[in-house]
Design an enzyme around this catalytic site. Structure first.
Site, mmCIF file in Angstrom:
data_model
loop_
_atom_site.group_PDB
_atom_site.id
_atom_site.type_symbol
_atom_site.label_atom_id
_atom_site.label_comp_id
_atom_site.label_asym_id
_atom_site.label_seq_id
_atom_site.Cartn_x
_atom_site.Cartn_y
_atom_site.Cartn_z
ATOM 1 N N GLY A 232 0.816 -1.207 0.000
ATOM 2 C CA GLY A 232 0.000 0.000 0.000
ATOM 3 C C GLY A 232 0.846 1.253 0.000
ATOM 4 O O GLY A 232 1.634 1.469 0.916
ATOM 5 N N GLY B 278 -0.208 4.460 0.155
ATOM 6 C CA GLY B 278 -0.924 5.642 0.606
ATOM 7 C C GLY B 278 -0.090 6.413 1.614
ATOM 8 O O GLY B 278 1.117 6.203 1.749
ATOM 9 N N VAL B 279 -0.737 7.298 2.359
ATOM 10 C CA VAL B 279 -0.028 8.150 3.307
ATOM 11 C C VAL B 279 0.689 7.332 4.365
ATOM 12 O O VAL B 279 1.885 7.534 4.635
ATOM 13 C CB VAL B 279 -1.010 9.144 3.967
ATOM 14 C CG1 VAL B 279 -0.318 9.924 5.081
ATOM 15 C CG2 VAL B 279 -1.580 10.100 2.928
ATOM 16 N N HIS C 17 10.997 37.814 6.303
ATOM 17 C CA HIS C 17 12.094 37.337 5.454
ATOM 18 C C HIS C 17 13.355 37.187 6.292
ATOM 19 O O HIS C 17 13.662 38.051 7.111
ATOM 20 C CB HIS C 17 12.334 38.322 4.316
ATOM 21 C CG HIS C 17 13.501 37.954 3.451
ATOM 22 N ND1 HIS C 17 13.406 37.003 2.459
ATOM 23 C CD2 HIS C 17 14.787 38.388 3.446
ATOM 24 C CE1 HIS C 17 14.576 36.880 1.866
ATOM 25 N NE2 HIS C 17 15.435 37.718 2.454
#
Length: 448
Positions: free
Chosen positions: A173, A175-176, A433
């Site tokens: 699997g 997935g996440v 920034h």
């Protein structure tokens, strides 16, 4: 005993609902059959992310020479990482217990069953409540693969108890959950192969995001076999089929990460006539109300969102409605994160989803590498930020990011979606920034 509000399940939906209702003056009962914090704290989000951070720290130390940090003989102590994980979980459980005590929430340990006319039976004792919230969560969905019950085959809960590293981890699997564990194990030097039946990993994400995540994890040593259907598991091999035919992989640990299923069994729901959807979830409206007056549901048990923070927000919506404040869920502005390295964070619609709704869109995309803070801290990672705008109004519809620090920035994009900001309004926001978050402002220069 009679309560104003009873909550079944003490996960991120349950304890938030209990605290919020109690702070509004309700007499609250909280029922939990295992541990405070539910799956998220004890078997999911918190322990897995703690181990992921341990793995990331190890990798940063091992590759620290680019920053001028020379570390000789660095090694990964897996048992010590588990000890840290357990300490975090214990501290968080203590915090929840303290919160419930502060708000005078009655906690009862045991398995709850709903009876007709709303009595709640818990280990032979009966309680009553005017309103009841079901938030019993979900469990790993285990496919009917021959050999899936072998000792070396684990789900996302079982793998958290393993304190030794395998030689080869095969993840069924992509997935996440599968990707997060693949990243963690690969980052500490384990050979990892992911078998995914779909043509791409994390298919619910923006297609470009999924592909970028796969490329990033591949650079960390994860091997992906896409379009691969697992046929059987033996004592030392995983058999699967793909376009090339039948194949085998040697594996001494197999993680089955093929989704989750709502926990609705043994609660007496069938006898009550509660509306359950085709996926096994409790059907609710956008307030969290079921088809039975006074019975509500939130979190994974509804089969919607499958996110801890979504569960908490659903619980808040329920409590707001029972305490007189009208509220409803808005899933289009629900953020989601994949805590891999690189991270993925998304909120809102993809280009494909918007166009499927008949919305004309404009898309902006810039690489993370134009951001000074990002390249200073993530010299070996790529990534990008993409925004989706409604073409005519220039209203923000979606933000999709791949790269370090994305999980800590996505809340800002979520706030922009919630307040329906347009491009010109976002351009007026001052970002500090140098920060990686500036990427969210700069991306609008690339909108076409």
């Amino acid at each position: 005993m009679k309560y104003d509000f009873a909550v079944i399940g003490a996960g991120p939906a349950g304890y938030i609902a209990a605290k919020k209702a109690a702070s509004a003056g309700k007499k609250v009962l909280l029922v939990e059959k295992k541990k405070l914090g539910g799956v998220c704290l004890n078997e999911g989000c918190v322990p897995s992310k703690t181990l992921l951070q341990a793995a990331k720290t190890y990798r940063h130390a091992k590759h620290g020479s680019i920053f001028g940090v020379e570390v000789e003989g660095v090694r990964f102590d897996f048992p010590k990482a588990h000890q840290h994980k357990n300490n975090v979980m214990n501290k968080m459980r203590d915090g929840i217990a303290g919160l419930m005590k502060k708000y005078k929430v009655d906690i009862v340990e045991g398995e709850a069953k709903l009876l007709p006319n709303f009595p709640i039976e818990i280990e032979g004792e009966t309680h009553e409540a005017t309103d009841i919230l079901l938030c019993t969560g979900s469990s790993p969905a285990i496919p009917p693969i021959p050999g899936v019950d072998l000792e070396h085959v684990v789900d996302s809960t079982g793998i958290l108890d393993r304190e030794t590293l395998p030689n080869h981890l095969v993840v069924v699997g992509g997935g996440v959950i599968g990707c997060e564990f693949a990243c963690m194990y690969a980052s500490v030097g384990v050979q990892v192969t992911v078998l995914e039946a779909m043509p791409e990993i994390c298919p619910n994400l923006d297609p470009e995001v999924s592909a970028s995540l796969r490329d990033g994890l591949t650079k960390k040593g994860v091997t992906f076999n896409l379009g691969a259907k697992v046929e059987s598991i033996s004592a030392d091999k995983v058999s699967y089929a793909d376009d090339s035919g039948s194949n085998e992989l040697e594996a001494d640990l197999v993680l089955v990460a093929t989704g989750r299923r709502p926990n609705t069994k043994n609660l007496g729901l069938e006898e009550l006539g509660l509306d359950i959807d085709d996926r096994g979830g409790v059907r609710v409206d956008n307030r969290g109300a079921t088809n039975i007056p006074g019975l509500w549901a939130a979190g994974d048990v509804t089969g919607q969102a499958w996110l801890a923070h979504a569960a908490s927000r659903m619980a808040e919506v329920v409590v707001n409605n029972i305490t007189g404040r009208k509220d409803h869920m808005r899933y289009d502005s629900m953020p989601a994160v994949v805590y891999t390295s690189p991270e993925v964070a998304v909120v809102g619609l993809t280009k494909e989803e918007a166009e499927a709704r008949g919305i004309k869109v404009k898309v902006g995309r810039i690489p993370m590498a134009i951001n000074a803070r990002y390249i200073a801290e993530n010299p070996d990672e790529t990534g990008f930020c993409k925004v989706i705008l409604e073409a005519d109004t220039r209203k923000l519809l979606g933000v999709h990011m791949v790269g370090g620090a994305c999980s800590e920035m996505i809340f800002g994009a979520t706030a922009m979606l919630e307040t329906e900001l347009r491009e010109e309004e976002i351009e007026e926001i001052v970002f500090p920034h140098p920060t990686t978050s500036e990427i969210i402002k700069d991306v609008f220069m690339a909108v076409r």
